[in-house]
Every structure is written in C-alpha cells, then in structure tokens.
Design an enzyme around this catalytic site. Structure first.
Site, PDB file in Angstrom:
ATOM      1  N   HIS A 129     -17.768 -63.114 -50.473  1.00 52.53           N
ATOM      2  CA  HIS A 129     -18.035 -63.605 -49.112  1.00 52.53           C
ATOM      3  C   HIS A 129     -17.900 -62.502 -48.060  1.00 52.53           C
ATOM      4  O   HIS A 129     -16.865 -62.433 -47.389  1.00 52.53           O
ATOM      5  CB  HIS A 129     -17.046 -64.724 -48.766  1.00 52.53           C
ATOM      6  N   GLU A 179     -19.008 -62.425 -45.197  1.00 49.83           N
ATOM      7  CA  GLU A 179     -18.901 -62.991 -43.834  1.00 49.83           C
ATOM      8  C   GLU A 179     -17.446 -63.297 -43.465  1.00 49.83           C
ATOM      9  O   GLU A 179     -17.157 -63.611 -42.312  1.00 49.83           O
ATOM     10  CB  GLU A 179     -19.779 -64.243 -43.702  1.00 49.83           C
ATOM     11  N   ARG A 182     -20.997 -70.766 -63.107  1.00 47.86           N
ATOM     12  CA  ARG A 182     -20.313 -71.196 -61.889  1.00 47.86           C
ATOM     13  C   ARG A 182     -18.805 -71.178 -62.095  1.00 47.86           C
ATOM     14  O   ARG A 182     -18.317 -71.448 -63.183  1.00 47.86           O
ATOM     15  CB  ARG A 182     -20.748 -72.609 -61.513  1.00 47.86           C
ATOM     16  N   SER A 230     -22.760 -75.492 -54.241  1.00 49.74           N
ATOM     17  CA  SER A 230     -24.195 -75.418 -54.543  1.00 49.74           C
ATOM     18  C   SER A 230     -24.800 -76.786 -54.875  1.00 49.74           C
ATOM     19  O   SER A 230     -25.959 -77.051 -54.524  1.00 49.74           O
ATOM     20  CB  SER A 230     -24.453 -74.429 -55.675  1.00 49.74           C
ATOM     21  N   CYS A 261     -22.493 -66.342 -52.728  1.00 45.35           N
ATOM     22  CA  CYS A 261     -21.727 -67.296 -53.537  1.00 45.35           C
ATOM     23  C   CYS A 261     -22.571 -68.512 -53.913  1.00 45.35           C
ATOM     24  O   CYS A 261     -23.500 -68.372 -54.699  1.00 45.35           O
ATOM     25  CB  CYS A 261     -20.442 -67.646 -52.798  1.00 45.35           C
TER      26      CYS A 261
HETATM   27  N1  GLN Z   1     -18.053 -72.886 -56.681  1.00 46.89           N
HETATM   28  C1  GLN Z   1     -19.101 -73.103 -55.742  1.00 46.89           C
HETATM   29  C2  GLN Z   1     -20.357 -73.617 -56.423  1.00 46.89           C
HETATM   30  O1  GLN Z   1     -20.387 -73.748 -57.601  1.00 46.89           O
HETATM   31  C3  GLN Z   1     -19.414 -71.814 -55.010  1.00 46.89           C
HETATM   32  C4  GLN Z   1     -18.204 -71.416 -54.212  1.00 46.89           C
HETATM   33  C5  GLN Z   1     -18.513 -70.696 -52.947  1.00 46.89           C
HETATM   34  O2  GLN Z   1     -19.642 -70.679 -52.462  1.00 46.89           O
HETATM   35  N2  GLN Z   1     -17.501 -70.148 -52.367  1.00 46.89           N
HETATM   36  O3  GLN Z   1     -21.309 -73.909 -55.775  1.00 46.89           O
END
Ligand code: GLN
Length: 188
Positions: A163, A165, A99, A52, A79
């Site tokens: 996820h 996908e 997170r 992110s 996510c």
């Molecule tokens: N840990 C990631 C984040 O903080 C997110 C992980 C993911 O999208 N699989 O952005």
C-alpha cells in the site's frame, strides 16, 4: 504541462481517499469513480486496496467491470486492486495471485522492498496482501520482497501488492503519473 492530469480513483470500497490525497499532493486532479460514465475524460485510473470480492461484486452491479475492460489509459492497482486486474477477475493483466498469502493467520506486516533499479528501498505496508504466484513473460518486475515480485508493470498497468498510499513516500504514485503523462503525450 498545460493542464493537470485527471486521475480517477475507483471509489466502491477500500482505501480510495488515501490515494486521492497522495495524487493531489503530486498535482493531479482527482475524481472518484462510482459509475461507468465517471471514466470519461480520465487520463488514468487507480483501483485501490480493500476487499476484492466486494469491489468485483459492486463493479459488476454498476457495469464498471466492462467499462474498466474498455478503458484504454494507464491503470494502477494496489493490493485488492491487483487481484481485480488479474487473469481470474477482469483479466487485464497476465498474472495469477494467491489471496491473503503472506505469513500465517495475521498476515499484515511492514517490510523494506528492494527496487530493481537499485534505488533506496521502499517501506512496504502489506495488509492481507496477494502473493504473485505466476507472472506472464512480458511483465516487468520493479520491486521485490525476499526475491518475490511485489511491484510489477505490464505496459500501461502498474500493480503493487503493498500500500504505497499509506506512507509518505510518493515514488510509486510519481511513477504512475509519469506513465500517465507519457501515455497522454503519445496519445495527444
Ligand atoms: N485480502 C484482500 C483481498 O483479498 C486484499 C487486502 C487489501 O487490499 N489490503 O481482496
């Protein structure tokens, strides 16, 4: 339906290709979004998983942060995409997350996710996933893991901490396309 739904996938970083292939399998036309002008004429947008911090950094660089705030069609965040949409980032969805908050150091795992509609459980792949800490009162919980929300809907926004996908089960993407179809019908 006269024309296929036109879905954009934010393609700055992360698992955007995987979303594209599921959406194409379900009959949508998919385009990759890298610049604000790529949002024109889309019926919906997917913000994929990834990192992110990187996605936000690049979105700001290209002016996509404001462009996404102004985008009016359904948005599906998975996510990192959930994190990008939350109160502390784009501020579009009324939730807060922690997170990387599942498990210990190695916090990637797979687990069965229980659907609120009582349908067969979903196989969830969690990769350093965000854990929802606080949820606004109007947010609908569509699925839970151990009693905690992992798939939620806030009006035109659909968010998952896992996820979908990365599995063969297309139900979550189908649900998003139903939301897009519904919005396109109402807006037409
Ligand atoms: N840990 C990631 C984040 O903080 C997110 C992980 C993911 O999208 N699989 O952005």
């Amino acid at each position: 339906m006269e024309r296929p739904l036109n879905i954009g996938v934010l393609a700055l970083q992360g698992a955007f290709r995987e979303h594209g292939s599921v959406l194409r399998r379900l009959g949508a036309k998919v385009s990759e979004v890298r610049l604000p002008e790529n949002l024109a004429d889309l019926d919906g947008l997917v913000i994929p998983g990834g990192e992110s911090t990187t996605i936000m950094h690049m979105a700001r660089l290209y002016g996509l942060d404001d462009a996404i705030r102004q985008f009016r069609e359904p948005v599906f965040g998975t996510c990192a995409g959930m994190i990008v949409l939350d109160r502390e980032h784009l501020g579009l969805v009324d939730l807060e997350v922690d997170r990387n908050a599942y498990g210990r150091q190695v916090s990637s795992f797979e687990a069965e996710v229980e659907l609120a509609d009582g349908g067969p459980s979903l196989h969830g792949i969690f990769i350093r996933a965000p854990r929802i800490r606080e949820l606004g009162p109007d947010i609908e919980v569509l699925a839970e893991l151990d009693g905690e929300p992992v798939l939620v809907r806030d009006g035109r926004f659909l968010l998952s901490s896992f996820h979908p996908e990365l599995t063969e089960d297309t139900r979550v993407h189908r649900l998003f396309l139903d939301m897009v179809e519904e919005a396109a019908r109402v807006g037409a």
